[in-house]
Design an enzyme around this catalytic site. Structure first.
Site, PDB file in Angstrom:
ATOM      1  CE1 TYR B 180      -3.464  -2.598   0.095  1.00  0.00           C
ATOM      2  CE2 TYR B 180      -3.804  -2.239   2.498  1.00  0.00           C
ATOM      3  CZ  TYR B 180      -4.070  -2.863   1.404  1.00  0.00           C
ATOM      4  OH  TYR B 180      -5.003  -3.685   1.457  1.00  0.00           O
ATOM      5  CE  LYS B 214      -6.582  -6.019  -0.998  1.00  0.00           C
ATOM      6  NZ  LYS B 214      -6.422  -4.687  -1.372  1.00  0.00           N
TER       7      LYS B 214
END
Lengths: 248, 248, 248, 248, 248
Positions: B180, B214
Site C-alpha cells: 500500500y 495485494k
C-alpha cells in the site's frame, strides 16, 4: 591470476601496481568466473547489468520501452552480451534468474540493499532487502551494497556495511560497493557528481573493505586520476536504463 | 501444477508467461490447498477474507451490522463461500479459527503485522503482532504482511519484511504482501490510489520477494496493464467490510 | 472447566458463548486456581488487587493512609478478601509476596511493565520492569501488561506485547492486558474514557492475544454492550486506591 | 543474619520490620562481608566510598586537592576507614583496586553506569560502562546503578536496570541503586532535592528490585519518614568529595 | 617488564608510580612487541603512524603530496622509522599491510571506528568499521577506538566502547583510545583543545578501561601536569599528515 591483475590494472591510473594476494581463494574463484564472461565477449571492461530500477525508481522507468518489463529480456541481454554479471534483488533473482538457462551462464551479483525514491534522500539510507546468506543459497558470485557517503545516516550505513563485509568474507563472495555521495550535506557541497565528493566516496568504500567500487562519473575537468582510490579498481557498471535509451 | 500456473496467469495481462518452478515443494502444497478451496466453489478469483478491521479501524466498523461481532459469522462465511483462506491476526486465529470445524476446512492466512488508525499515518508502519513461528504452530497455509510503500518508515519496514520473508521461506509458507502506498510523501504525490504509486508498490513487493501481492485498485483510467508487476499475480482480496455493505 | 466458562460468561453480554478450548492445560490450571480463590469468597467477580501505585503515581498516594505503606497490609487484604490475585511488580513480589504466608494462598499476577507519571504521557509507553522468566521463577499464576492504545509509541508497544505473549504462552501463564487509550491523539479524540476509544482498546488487546482484558469504565451512556470485544471477558479489577478511599 | 536485619533496620523508621529471607545465600554472603567491614570500624552506618567524579564531573574536582589524584589515596582511605566498600568504575577497579593490598580488604562495589556532565541533563541517562560479568571476573561484592527518575529517557533506563537486576540476581551480587530525580520535568517539579521527587525515586528503585537504595537528602522539613520506601533500607553513602572538603 | 614500566613512566608526571601488574600476559606481550620496535630505533616516545585520513578527511589531504597516495609509502615509513605501529582501518590493513614485508615487522594497530567529515560534528560519533575479531584474524598487536567526549551521542559511544573493551580483553589486545572532546557542547565550552576538556577526555578514557590514551595537545599555558590522568600514560601519536607537512 596474473591475468586478473592485469585486467584490473587497466582500470587504474597506473602509478601504483595492484596486488591481489590478499583475496581468499574463494573470492578469486568467483571474480575469475565473472572475468571469464567478459573475455568470452572480447570486452575489456568489467560490466555488470543492474536491474534494480523497479526498486530505486519504480516501474515508470519502463513505460516507454514495455519490452523491458519482461525480466527475461534483461537476462537474455546479460547472457548474449557476455556481461560479467547481472545485479538484481532477491525477488528477481529467485523468480527469474534461477531459470537454469540463465543460472548456468549469467553470474549473479545479488544486490543486498535498496530503497525507493519516494521519501526525500536528505538522510539517504538503503536497508537490507536480502543477506549474504541468501546469496549463498542462490549460488551468487558476488554481493552488492550501496553506501551513501556523507549522508546523516552514515552511522548505521557504515555499521550495516561492516556486517555485510564480514559475512561476505566468511562466505568467500566478492563485495561490490556502489559508493555514492548523497544527502543534504552533499547537496551543500556541490552535489553528488562533484569531483571531491566522488573521490571521497571511492576512498571510503576502499577503506571499509570493498573489493570493487562503483562510482558516478565525476564532473570536474581535471580528471588526472591522481586522487582516485589507489586500492580499488574503478569498475564501470553500465546502467540498464542508459542502455535502453541508447538502443532506442 | 500446470493448473496453478494457468489459474494465476488469469490475473495477469498475458504478455509474459508465469513460471512457478522457483517455489519450494512446501509452498506449492500450501498454495495448492488454497486454490482447491476456490475450485470447490467454482470461483475464478483468488479470494481471501480478511478480518482485521478490529485492529485497523476499531470495532466501530461493526456498529451497523452487529452480527459481524460474532467471529464465527465470518468463519462460517469463509467456509460456505469456499474462500481460499481467512486472513486474521493471532488473537482471532487462536481463539476462534482453531475450532476444529473451521481449522479443518478454512485455510488460515496469519496476518503478521498491523496498526491502529489512531496515530497519524504520516509515517505509517505496521509492527509485527505475531511471527512465522506462530503461523507454523497454528497450522497456517500462508502468512500476510502489510508494506507501506513510500513511508518515511521504509527502512524498518523493508528490514522487517526481509526477516519475515526469510522465515517464511524456511517454513515453506507462501508470503502474501499487502503493498500500500502510504505516508506523507504519498499524499503529496497524488494519494494512495494514484496509478503510479500503486504500480510502484506492486513492483517493490515483487522485488522484495512476495509470492502474492495485494494492491489497492488504482485510480487512473488508462489501466492497460502494461506496467503491472510482471512477476507477481494480481490477487483480488475482497474486503470483509465491503462484502458486509454489499450484502446489506 | 464448564464452571470456568460459565463464570467468565457472566461478565459478557451473552450474545455469544465463550469457548475456552483454545487455552493450554497450563493456562487453564492457573486460571482455575485464581477462580477458586473467588469462589472461596463467594464473590462473583474476577478481582485482582493491583499495588503498583508506587511506580505509576509515586508514594504520595499513600500520604493520607499511612497504613498503606506497609506492603503486608495489602497482602493481608488480598488474603482475607479472597481476591483472585495480587498484581505487583518484581520488587514487591520478591520482597513481600514471597513470605510463605502469602505465597501459598494469594495468587501472584506479576505486572511486567510500568512507568512513572513524571514525563508527559503524550507518547505513553511502559517499558518492561521484569519478564515472564521472572514470573516463572517466582511461581506466579499470571502476568500483566499495560498497552497504551493509540499512543505514538504503538510500534514498540505492540512489538513488546508480542514478545510477552509468546513467552507467556511458552510458560503456560495467562496474559492479562490493561488496555488503556492514551497519548496525545487520544486526548484529541475525546479522552481516555471515551466510549469508542475504550472499545477500540479492548478489541486491540483481544486481537493481539490477551487472555483477559482490563479496561477503564467508558463514559458514554448507551453502554449496551454490543460493541464490547466478543473474544475477551470483561474483567473488573478493583483499584487498591479506590478501595482505600471507599473504606476511609 | 539477625545482626544484618537489626543493622539495616537502624536506617529505617521502624514502623515496619525488615525481613531479608528473600535474599539468596550469595547475596547475604556479600552483604555480610560489607557489613563486617563496618563493624570492624565500630561505625553504625553503611558507608561506601564512591570515586566516580572523574567520570561524572571530570578531573577538575581534584584541582584543589591534588593528592586526590592518586587513586591509592582513596583506596588507603577506604581501607583504614573500614568503609563497607569502594564504588568505582571498571578502569579504576582494574588498574588500582586489583592491587592485592586493597583487593583483599576493601570490598568492591563496581559502578556499572555513568555519564559526563557535558551534555545537558535534560534527558539524563547513564549508559553501561561495564557489566555484571565484569564484576564477577574482578571479584566484586556488589554492583551499582544510577537510575534517573523522571527523565524523558526513563524507557531505556528501566529496561537497562531490568537487565542489570536479572544478571546481578544470577550472579548473586547485591544491587545498589543510586535513585536520583533528574531531567527537564524534575526541574519543573521543584528540582532534584524536592521531597516528593526524592520519595518517588526511592520507591521506584525499590519496586524495580534494588537491594539497597542511595538517595539525595531531600529538602522538605517535615522529614518524618512515613513516606520513605518501606522495602529498602536508606543507605547513606558519603561522598568522597564531601569528605575531602570536610577534611580540608 | 620493569623496562616497560620505566618507559611508560617517562610520559607521566612522576608524582605517582605506574604499575602494570593488572595487564594480562597477552596484553603485555603485544605491548612489548610494540615497544621493542621503538627501542630498535633508539626513540624514546611511543609512536604510532595513523593513516586514516582517507576516512576522516577524504583523499583531498593527499593532493599536495601525491606520493602519499601510495599506501606502501606509509608502510615503508613505518618500517624504516621503527614506529611502534601503524594505525589503519580494515581495508588498508587487509590490502596492503598484509604484504609479508610489512606484516612481519610493522605492528598493526587496527583502528576499529571512524567517520567522514561531511555531516556536521555537532553530534559526533564514529561507528565501527571493523571489530576485535577482525583484528585477531589479521594478527594485529592492538586495537584503536575514537571516543568523542562530550558529544550528545555519548550514550552509544560509551556503550560501543564497553563492548570493544570487553572483546579486546578477551582477545588479549591492548586498547588505545583516541579521547577527543567534540560536539556542540564542547564548542560552547571553549573548543576541542581547551585544557579542561582535554583533561576530562583523558580521564574518561582512563576510567572506561583504556590501556593507552591519545589526546590532543591542550591549549592552556599552565600545563603543569597535575591534572593529567594518573592512570594512563600520555602517549604521543604523531600524525601522518603533520609528518608530511614537516617533511615538505
Amino acid at each position: 591470476m596474473q591475468d586478473m591483475v592485469n585486467f584490473l590494472n587497466k582500470g587504474r591510473k597506473n602509478k601504483f601496481s595492484l596486488n591481489l594476494d590478499h583475496l581468499s581463494v574463494e573470492k578469486k574463484k568467483h571474480l575469475g568466473r565473472m572475468l571469464d564472461k567478459l573475455w568470452e565477449g572480447n570486452t575489456d571492461k568489467f560490466l555488470f547489468l543492474p536491474i534494480d530500477h523497479g526498486i530505486e525508481h519504480g516501474p515508470s522507468d519502463f513505460l516507454d520501452c514495455p519490452f523491458a518489463l519482461d525480466p527475461y529480456h534483461a537476462l537474455e541481454l546479460a547472457l548474449q552480451g557476455s556481461f560479467s554479471g547481472i545485479a538484481v534483488h532477491i525477488g528477481y533473482a529467485t523468480k527469474y534468474w534461477q531459470n537454469p538457462k540463465y543460472k548456468k551462464d549469467v553470474p549473479l551479483l545479488l544486490k543486498l540493499n535498496g530503497k525507493t525514491n519516494i521519501p526525500s534522500s536528505a538522510e539517504a539510507f538503503s536497508p537490507l532487502t536480502s543477506t549474504v546468506s541468501d546469496a549463498v543459497k542462490l549460488g551468487a558470485d558476488a554481493v552488492g551494497y550501496t553506501l551513501y557517503v556523507g549522508s546523516p545516516s552514515q552511522d548505521r550505513d557504515i555499521e550495516q556495511l561492516r556486517r555485510v563485509r564480514t559475512e561476505s568474507e566468511d562466505a568467500g563472495l566478492p563485495l561490490v560497493v556502489w559508493a555514492y555521495p548523497r544527502g543534504k550535506f552533499i547537496d551543500e557541497l556541490g552535489g553528488k557528481n562533484n569531483f571531491a565528493a566522488v573521490a571521497y566516496a571511492a576512498r571510503l568504500a576502499d577503506e571499509l573493505g570493498a573489493d570493487l567500487v562503483k562510482i558516478n562519473e565525476p564532473e570536474l575537468p581535471d580528471l588526472e586520476g591522481q586522487v582516485y582510490p589507489e586500492g580499488a579498481s574503478l569498475v564501470s557498471i553500465i546502467s540498464f536504463w542508459d542502455l535502453m535509451q541508447s538502443k532506442d
